[in-house]
Design an enzyme around this catalytic site. Structure first.
Site, PDB file in Angstrom:
ATOM      1  N   HIS A 207       0.812  -1.231   0.000  1.00 37.50           N
ATOM      2  CA  HIS A 207       0.000   0.000   0.000  1.00 37.50           C
ATOM      3  C   HIS A 207       0.837   1.270   0.000  1.00 37.50           C
ATOM      4  O   HIS A 207       0.300   2.359  -0.095  1.00 37.50           O
ATOM      5  CB  HIS A 207      -0.929   0.024   1.223  1.00 37.50           C
ATOM      6  CG  HIS A 207      -0.209   0.267   2.517  1.00 37.50           C
ATOM      7  ND1 HIS A 207       0.461  -0.726   3.181  1.00 37.50           N
ATOM      8  CD2 HIS A 207      -0.027   1.391   3.247  1.00 37.50           C
ATOM      9  CE1 HIS A 207       1.003  -0.230   4.282  1.00 37.50           C
ATOM     10  NE2 HIS A 207       0.732   1.053   4.344  1.00 37.50           N
TER      11      HIS A 207
HETATM   12  C1  UD1 Z   1      -1.945   4.955   6.430  1.00 35.25           C
HETATM   13  C2  UD1 Z   1      -0.662   5.398   7.121  1.00 35.25           C
HETATM   14  C3  UD1 Z   1       0.401   4.307   6.980  1.00 35.25           C
HETATM   15  C4  UD1 Z   1      -0.139   2.953   7.442  1.00 35.25           C
HETATM   16  C5  UD1 Z   1      -1.436   2.657   6.690  1.00 35.25           C
HETATM   17  C6  UD1 Z   1      -2.048   1.327   7.106  1.00 35.25           C
HETATM   18  C7  UD1 Z   1      -0.157   7.832   7.108  1.00 35.25           C
HETATM   19  C8  UD1 Z   1       0.672   8.872   6.483  1.00 35.25           C
HETATM   20  N1  UD1 Z   1      -0.116   6.627   6.522  1.00 35.25           N
HETATM   21  O1  UD1 Z   1      -1.668   4.866   5.042  1.00 35.25           O
HETATM   22  O2  UD1 Z   1       1.521   4.650   7.747  1.00 35.25           O
HETATM   23  O3  UD1 Z   1       0.808   1.955   7.174  1.00 35.25           O
HETATM   24  O4  UD1 Z   1      -2.373   3.705   6.924  1.00 35.25           O
HETATM   25  O5  UD1 Z   1      -3.207   1.056   6.390  1.00 35.25           O
HETATM   26  O6  UD1 Z   1      -0.837   8.100   8.078  1.00 35.25           O
HETATM   27  N2  UD1 Z   1      -9.229   4.567   2.542  1.00 35.25           N
HETATM   28  C9  UD1 Z   1     -10.422   3.877   2.474  1.00 35.25           C
HETATM   29  N3  UD1 Z   1     -10.973   3.452   3.645  1.00 35.25           N
HETATM   30  C10 UD1 Z   1     -10.398   3.686   4.853  1.00 35.25           C
HETATM   31  C11 UD1 Z   1      -9.177   4.404   4.894  1.00 35.25           C
HETATM   32  C12 UD1 Z   1      -8.600   4.825   3.717  1.00 35.25           C
HETATM   33  O7  UD1 Z   1     -10.958   3.649   1.417  1.00 35.25           O
HETATM   34  O8  UD1 Z   1     -10.953   3.272   5.878  1.00 35.25           O
HETATM   35  C13 UD1 Z   1      -8.592   5.028   1.293  1.00 35.25           C
HETATM   36  C14 UD1 Z   1      -8.520   6.542   1.229  1.00 35.25           C
HETATM   37  O9  UD1 Z   1      -9.552   7.084   0.548  1.00 35.25           O
HETATM   38  C15 UD1 Z   1      -7.209   6.778   0.521  1.00 35.25           C
HETATM   39  C16 UD1 Z   1      -6.386   5.535   0.801  1.00 35.25           C
HETATM   40  O10 UD1 Z   1      -7.257   4.552   1.299  1.00 35.25           O
HETATM   41  O11 UD1 Z   1      -7.383   6.849  -0.869  1.00 35.25           O
HETATM   42  C17 UD1 Z   1      -5.257   5.828   1.729  1.00 35.25           C
HETATM   43  O12 UD1 Z   1      -5.665   6.098   3.069  1.00 35.25           O
HETATM   44  P1  UD1 Z   1      -4.742   7.016   4.026  1.00 35.25           P
HETATM   45  O13 UD1 Z   1      -5.256   6.978   5.410  1.00 35.25           O
HETATM   46  O14 UD1 Z   1      -4.542   8.315   3.385  1.00 35.25           O
HETATM   47  O15 UD1 Z   1      -3.324   6.356   4.033  1.00 35.25           O
HETATM   48  P2  UD1 Z   1      -2.849   4.868   3.978  1.00 35.25           P
HETATM   49  O16 UD1 Z   1      -2.245   4.645   2.653  1.00 35.25           O
HETATM   50  O17 UD1 Z   1      -3.921   3.921   4.437  1.00 35.25           O
END
Ligand code: UD1
Length: 379
Positions: A207
């Site tokens: 991811h």
């Molecule tokens: C975040 C953390 C990372 C951790 C990871 C575990 C930061 C900078 N990054 O990254 O350190 O390893 O979580 O998962 O804080 N999304 C959903 N549903 C959710 C959450 C997110 O669909 O419940 C989607 C969002 O729309 C986005 C993507 O997933 O497009 C990324 O989510 P985001 O929280 O920005 O960062 P992660 O890549 O999950």
């Protein structure tokens, strides 16, 4: 003590569960604040149910967005909570945006509120400032009063940086959860239910932005996984970020030789990790979990902030930049190394008692400026 524990994203829930349980067992007044950085049922509620976490006292609805938006929303929403609850301690864990956001709020309200900040998982360093997590870790450590390090390398990093506030070796709290839930994970038998034999499949998670946000990098990685998938079964639970990029870049056809799953809950994931022949991942937590489980792990990154998993554990970095030959060679080498018994490669302090040491350190805390010499390091 009155304690606020902050959790925002999936890896946080696994780390706070034993801390919240320990605080409650010792009758400390405990508030669990969920920032809502992760909000899907599969990324959040599933973990609350499985890890016996209480319903959060506050839910901040931060949601998705740019780093600035996510961090700013968490700060703005956390500030009134802090002013209202007026805790003795705020505990933040790990390195996600919610961690830094809440740490900054505490740093600025510390004096008027008389509150202290503890950072669990302090001192991990990748040395890569392009990683948002590295920025979050370093800045959170700088403003924390109590630095709880998970491993000896993390402790050394803090001392080298001259951080003079109180550093305590706590061990790895994520492993408290792993050891507590391993019997349930074994009972779940997820691999068996999916038709795979123990040790005979690869498990993959990716991811990180460098692997999934750039079409060329993601294309290379998926080519490597597709080749692997024609040699051995490859199980691939897909993170929402990765799923989004695969769809956006129209790469769905490249998943054909892989066994794709939705994001898994904690017990099901642990069950698959425990049964895998080899794990390929860019997650930090999974490098640690495989080390304790004794399962060969291949890290799909240029470097790791968890070198102890390579020096003492079962983890190896895959040749960078990622390529099909690099992945196939690394898997062959990992499979010839084979598995070792649970706990055989566990670093010091990865023993299921980290939460006890964390709460103990908070109870015994003496401010650094009232000590005669600093830094005070408790190993
Ligand atoms: C975040 C953390 C990372 C951790 C990871 C575990 C930061 C900078 N990054 O990254 O350190 O390893 O979580 O998962 O804080 N999304 C959903 N549903 C959710 C959450 C997110 O669909 O419940 C989607 C969002 O729309 C986005 C993507 O997933 O497009 C990324 O989510 P985001 O929280 O920005 O960062 P992660 O890549 O999950």
């Amino acid at each position: 003590m009155r304690v606020v524990v902050v959790a925002g994203a999936r890896p946080n829930f696994i780390k706070v569960a034993p801390i919240v349980a320990e605080l409650r067992s010792k009758d400390h007044e405990t508030y669990l604040v969920h920032t809502g950085q992760h909000y899907d049922a599969r990324m959040s509620q599933a973990f609350f149910d499985e890890l016996d976490l209480p319903r959060p006292s506050h839910y901040l609805r931060v949601g998705s967005g740019s780093h600035a938006q996510q961090t700013a929303r968490a700060m703005a929403a956390f500030e009134p909570v802090l002013a209202d609850v007026r805790p003795d301690w705020v505990v933040v864990v790990g390195d996600v945006n919610s961690t830094l956001a809440c740490a900054l709020v505490v740093a600025k309200l510390k004096e008027p509120l008389g509150c202290r900040l503890a950072h669990v998982e302090a001192g991990l360093r990748s040395g890569d400032w392009t990683m948002p997590e590295e920025v979050n870790r370093v800045l959170t450590d700088r403003v924390s009063d109590l630095l709880l390090s998970p491993s000896s390398d993390a402790l050394s990093n803090l001392l080298q940086e001259g951080i003079s506030r109180k550093v305590v070796f706590a061990g790895n709290v994520m492993i408290d959860t792993l050891l507590a839930k391993l019997p349930a994970a074994r009972e779940a038998g997820v691999a068996r239910r999916l038709g795979f034999q123990r040790g005979e499949f690869a498990l993959v998670t990716v991811h990180r932005p460098p692997n999934v946000d750039d079409p060329e990098a993601l294309s290379c990685l998926l080519d490597g996984l597709a080749t692997l998938g024609r040699a051995i079964p490859v199980v691939f639970p897909i993170h929402p970020r990765t799923r989004d990029r695969i769809t956006r870049f129209r790469f769905d056809a490249r998943l054909e030789s892989l066994h794709v799953l939705e994001p898994l809950g904690y017990i099901d994931m642990l069950s698959l990790l425990d049964d895998a022949g080899v794990v390929l991942t860019d997650s930090g937590g999974i490098q640690e979990e495989t080390t304790v489980l004794g399962v060969p792990c291949l890290t799909l990154r240029e470097r790791t902030e968890r070198p102890v998993t390579i020096e003492q554990g079962t983890n190896r970095l895959v040749q960078w930049p990622l390529s099909t030959p690099g992945i196939m060679d690394a898997v062959a080498a990992a499979r010839s190394r084979g598995r070792v018994a649970v706990g055989e490669r566990s670093p010091h302090g990865w023993d299921g008692r980290a939460a006890q040491r964390i709460v103990d350190a908070m109870e015994r805390y003496v401010p650094a400026d009232s000590l005669l010499s600093e830094p005070t390091v408790v190993r």
